[in-house]
Every structure is written in structure tokens, then in C-alpha cells.
Design a protein around this motif. Structure first.
Motif, PDB file in Angstrom:
ATOM      1  N   GLN A  14     -12.033   6.375  -6.190  1.00 18.90           N
ATOM      2  CA  GLN A  14     -11.310   5.143  -5.714  1.00 18.90           C
ATOM      3  C   GLN A  14     -12.191   3.808  -5.549  1.00 18.90           C
ATOM      4  N   ALA A  16     -11.980  -0.914  -5.934  1.00 19.82           N
ATOM      5  CA  ALA A  16     -10.986  -1.909  -5.995  1.00 19.82           C
ATOM      6  C   ALA A  16     -10.641  -1.916  -7.015  1.00 19.82           C
ATOM      7  N   ILE A  17     -11.418  -2.259  -8.299  1.00 17.34           N
ATOM      8  CA  ILE A  17     -10.851  -2.180  -9.607  1.00 17.34           C
ATOM      9  C   ILE A  17     -11.567  -1.057 -10.472  1.00 17.34           C
ATOM     10  N   ASP A  64       0.806  -0.630 -13.680  1.00 15.44           N
ATOM     11  CA  ASP A  64      -0.294  -1.326 -12.740  1.00 15.44           C
ATOM     12  C   ASP A  64      -0.041  -2.773 -13.432  1.00 15.44           C
ATOM     13  N   SER A  87      -7.998  -2.693 -14.132  1.00 15.80           N
ATOM     14  CA  SER A  87      -6.749  -2.077 -13.579  1.00 15.80           C
ATOM     15  C   SER A  87      -7.459  -1.934 -12.042  1.00 15.80           C
ATOM     16  N   HIS A  88      -6.354  -1.579 -11.069  1.00 17.50           N
ATOM     17  CA  HIS A  88      -6.825  -1.112  -9.917  1.00 17.50           C
ATOM     18  C   HIS A  88      -7.555   0.252  -9.973  1.00 17.50           C
TER      19      HIS A  88
END
Ligand code: GTP
Ligand code: MG
Length: 453
Positions: A14, A16-17, A64, A87-88
């Protein structure tokens, strides 16, 4: 036509981007199918400008919101049309974006395939491609600098000079092969020899940097060894700066080897804590002692830890130490527990005096380790060139054949024979930068890369 490849280029997890990449002739068409934006069709987007939009699935549902950038060939990393999508950074969302790209016609990339394409499209030579991985793997500022030098093409430049010298010598020789009855005149033979000797001198100097290369890429192997309870695990924790290994006052606490990377003045060091060396009665501890001995054998440097508060005569079980005293391994005697008072038997003994409990003497120990790195051949020079094991093997092959060619020339052998060795040398030097037919080599080399690079 090469297939268009796609990959998630950032690590799984995981964040931010995340970044996804696509490379190949159809990248723009594939992006067109999955990307919706107020800025219009992907085909008409200005290149190298990020645009905001949505990646959608086959039913048009948003997966997304992303930023998309188009790089047109040849002005991209791979030299092909490339599309990058930020992307995220979720595990599911990145996988779903990748799936959309694959459904639209891309193929998941193999490890290192982007860089392999960059190489095949002439964007970089092999040494630079390898430097990309060195850079990603660099753990200290020195390793990073050396990787950057190689990425700039410093090593490639040197190797290309060697190639040119060998080619010139070969061309010279070919002229004589066409007129075999004449033989090589002594002046030409002499000048070819001089050229070749220069080649092997430069190649040998490069070979000599292989040890630095290994240390920069893999780390100096420093093994902490000694009797149980001497404070080996305490020393590991102290050098690391956190409590990694269990410390206790019962002898035989550490069983398995524990390895961590540390940075000593830019030199990456693989620090290994081991089980205390003694004649162990119990099976698990015996296995630990075996492992400790194996580590000691493979070390660049052994930190031999002793409890200096105890009588020297009471230390070091010779049976337990059997086989760990190889003359080739560098050693530093570390006299620990000086806070308890040094036993008179140690007074004259040379060693680094420390206290793990009071955190004393650590700087001197770091200094001593750094100095040993110099002894085992760590001297990068101002150019910061350090070859890897593959380069070293190629250079050694090149040297062997170049030196053989000189021998043959001096013995007055016919140019055809000399040329055979020169071609071998040329092939060896060429495979360092990738200027030979090297399909097998490439497969092996790029498979060690990360996916998406
Ligand atoms: N006074 C004092 N005690 C220390 C020092 N370093 C370690 N000790 C103590 O010595 C004992 C053994 O320390 P460890 O680091 O576990 O020793 P080890 O060499 O890893 O022992 P094994 O794993 O059993 O081989 C612990 O009680 C530590 O607190 C020191 O500098 N001074
Ligand atoms: Mg221990």
C-alpha cells in the motif's frame, strides 16, 4: 512486431501512488481503450504531459482515477512507445489496472524486460543495464555512486576502448592474412604486440576492481564469533543500533546465524552473529556451532569477541575453534566487557577494547573494520569503477587470449593463428557491453531484474 508489455513497476503493497508501465507499438492504442479523460483521445495527447482521467473496465466502470503520460518512440526509456500510469497505490487497484491493460491487449512483462528492450533498442549497453539493478540494490552512498558511474557509461567507455584496440590489431593482422607468403614484418609485429600488451594491462586493472565490486554489491562479510556469553549478540545489536538478537546471560543463547546489513562509512557490511563456539552437547546447539564455523570460513573479516574480564587462559576451547583459524581470513580481536575491569592477562594483548553495555569503543571498532575493507582490496580510486563477477570473467578470458596472441606473435607464428585468439578476446570484451550474439546471456542477465524495470 514485439508485443506490448505491461507491469506494475512499484513494489507490491500500500502506498499513496503506484506506477504502471506499458511499452511497445500498441501501448497508445491499448491506453486509448482503457482510459477516459476530458483531455480527449490518448492518440492526440501531447507526449510527456500528465493528464488526469479514469481507467475503466470493459463495461466502462471506473477502476481508478489516474494520471497518464505518453512517451513516443524513440524518446522513452525503452526506445518504444511507452505509457505510464500513476494509479492509487493499493494492492487490488493496481492489479485491476494491470488486468485492464492485459485485457486490452498487453502482455504481462517478464522481470527486467523493459530494460532488456532499452538495451536491444540501443538506449544503453549491457553494463548500463546492469547498473540499473545495482542502483536499485545500492545500500550505501558509495555503492550508489559506483552504480551511477556505470550507468553514465564509464565502464562501457573503457571496454569500448579495449574493443577498438583489439579491432585495430586484428585489422592490421588481416592485411597479412591476405598475403600469407610475406609473413609479418618485425616492426608491425612489434607494434601489434605493444598494442595488445596495453589491452591486457588495462583489462587486468579492471579485473582488480572486482573485489570492490563484490563488496559494493553484496557487502563485506563480517562474522562475529567467539565463546558463548562473550557478548557477540550484544555487539551485533550495538553496531545495528537496535535489539535484533536475543541477549542473555545463559551461555548458548544464539543458535541460528543472524544476518543484518549495516553501513560503515559508505561500505555495505553484512554483519553475521553466530552461536558461541564450544563443544555443544545438545543437537540444536551443535548445528548452530557447525553453522558458525561455516560462516567463519566464508568471511572477509572475523570479529573475534572475548570477555576481557575473565582470565585469558580460561578462554577459547581449542576443540571448538578447530577449523576456524584459516590464515586467509582477516581477524580483529574484540575485547568486550571492559566496564567490568580488564583481567591482567589481557593487558599486553592487542585488540579493540569495547563495552557493549556502556556502548564504549564502537567508533574504534568501526574504524578497524573500515581499515580491513581497505586491506581486502577496497580502493575504488577516483573513477569509482568496480566490475561485477560477469565482467571479471569476460575480462579474464580476454586477457588470456590477448596474452596468448602476443606469445604467438613473438614466436613468429602465422597471422591466422594469432587472429583466432584475437577474435576470442574480442568476443569476450564484446560480451561485457553486449556487442556480440548473446541471446542466452541476455536471458540469464535480465531474469534477475525486478518486474516492471
Ligand atoms: N558487563 C557487561 N556485560 C555484557 C557486555 N556485553 C554483553 N554482556 C552480557 O553478557 C551476557 C551475554 O551476552 P550475549 O550478547 O548474549 O553473548 P553471546 O556471545 O551472544 O552469547 P551466546 O549467544 O550464548 O553465544 C549478557 O548477559 C550480556 O548482557 C559488556 O560489555 N559488559
Ligand atoms: Mg548470542
Amino acid at each position: 512486431m514485439e508485443q506490448t508489455i505491461a507491469a506494475i513497476s512499484t513494489p507490491v503493497g500500500q502506498g499513496a501512488i503506484a506506477l504502471l508501465r506499458m511499452s511497445g507499438e500498441s501501448s497508445v492504442d491499448i491506453a486509448e481503450k482503457v482510459f477516459r479523460s476530458a483531455s480527449g483521445s490518448v492518440r492526440e495527447l501531447p507526449q510527456r504531459v500528465q493528464v488526469l482521467g479514469d481507467v475503466v473496465d470493459t463495461e466502462g466502470n471506473r477502476i481508478d482515477q489516474v494520471l497518464l503520460t505518453v512517451f513516443r518512440a524513440p524518446a522513452s526509456y525503452t526506445g518504444e512507445d511507452t505509457v505510464e500510469i500513476s494509479s492509487h497505490g493499493g494492492i487490488l487497484v493496481t492489479a485491476a489496472v494491470l488486468e485492464a491493460l492485459v485485457e486490452a491487449g498487453a502482455r504481462p512483462a517478464e522481470p527486467g524486460e523493459f530494460t532488456q528492450r532499452a538495451f536491444l533498442n540501443g538506449k544503453m549497453d549491457l553494463t548500463q543495464a546492469e547498473a540499473v539493478m545495482d542502483l536499485i540494490g545500492a545500500r550505501t552512498s558509495l555503492a550508489l555512486r559506483a552504480a551511477n558511474r556505470q550507468l553514465e557509461g564509464k565502464l562501457g567507455l573503457r571496454v569500448n576502448l579495449l574493443r577498438e584496440q583489439l579491432l585495430a590489431a586484428l585489422a592490421h593482422l588481416e592485411a597479412y592474412i591476405d598475403f600469407p607468403e610475406e609473413g609479418i614484418d618485425p616492426d608491425s609485429s612489434q607494434s601489434i604486440c605493444e598494442r595488445l600488451i596495453e589491452v591486457s594491462t588495462v583489462a587486468r586493472a579492471l579485473i582488480d576492481t572486482a573485489e570492490e565490486g563484490r563488496i559494493l554489491r553484496e557487502g563485506l562479510i563480517v562474522v562475529i564469533a567467539g565463546l558463548p556469553n562473550a557478548g557477540k549478540s550484544s555487539l551485533l545489536n550495538l553496531l545495528l543500533g537496535f535489539d535484533r538478537a536475543i541477549v542473555s546471560n545463559s551461555a548458548g543463547t544464539t543458535r541460528d546465524t543472524i544476518e543484518e546489513m549495516i553501513n560503515i562509512r559508505g561500505i555495505p557490511v553484512r554483519l553475521v552473529d553466530t552461536a558461541g563456539l564450544r563443544k555443544a552437547k545438545e543437537q540444536v546447539e551443535r548445528e548452530g556451532v557447525c553453522r558458525a564455523k561455516r560462516e567463519v570460513e566464508g568471511a572477509d573479516l572475523v570479529l573475534h569477541v572475548q570477555d576481557s574480564s575473565l582470565d585469558q587462559g580460561s578462554q577459547d576451547d581449542p576443540v571448538a575453534f578447530a577449523g576456524t583459524d584459516s590464515a586467509e581470513v582477516q581477524r580483529i580481536l574484540v575485547l568486550n566487557k571492559v566496564d567490568l575491569g580488564i583481567h591482567p592477562s589481557w593487558e599486553e594483548v592487542e585488540g579493540v577494547r569495547i563495552s557493549c553495555v556502556q556502548q564504549r569503543g564502537v567508533e574504534s571498532l568501526r574504524e578497524a573494520i573500515f581499515n580491513v575493507a581497505g586491506l581486502v582490496g577496497f580502493d575504488l580510486g577516483s573513477e569509482m569503477i568496480a566490475v561485477n563477477a560477469r565482467h571479471r570473467d569476460c575480462l579474464e578470458r580476454a586477457c588470456r587470449h590477448t596474452e596468448k596472441a602476443v606469445e604467438l606473435l613473438r614466436a613468429g607464428e602465422s597471422p591466422e593463428f594469432v587472429a583466432i585468439d584475437l577474435r576470442e578476446a574480442l568476443d569476450a570484451v564484446g560480451s561485457i557491453v553486449g556487442k556480440v550474439d548473446t541471446e542466452e546471456l541476455l536471458g540469464e542477465l535480465f531474469s534477475s531484474f525486478c518486474i516492471g524495470k
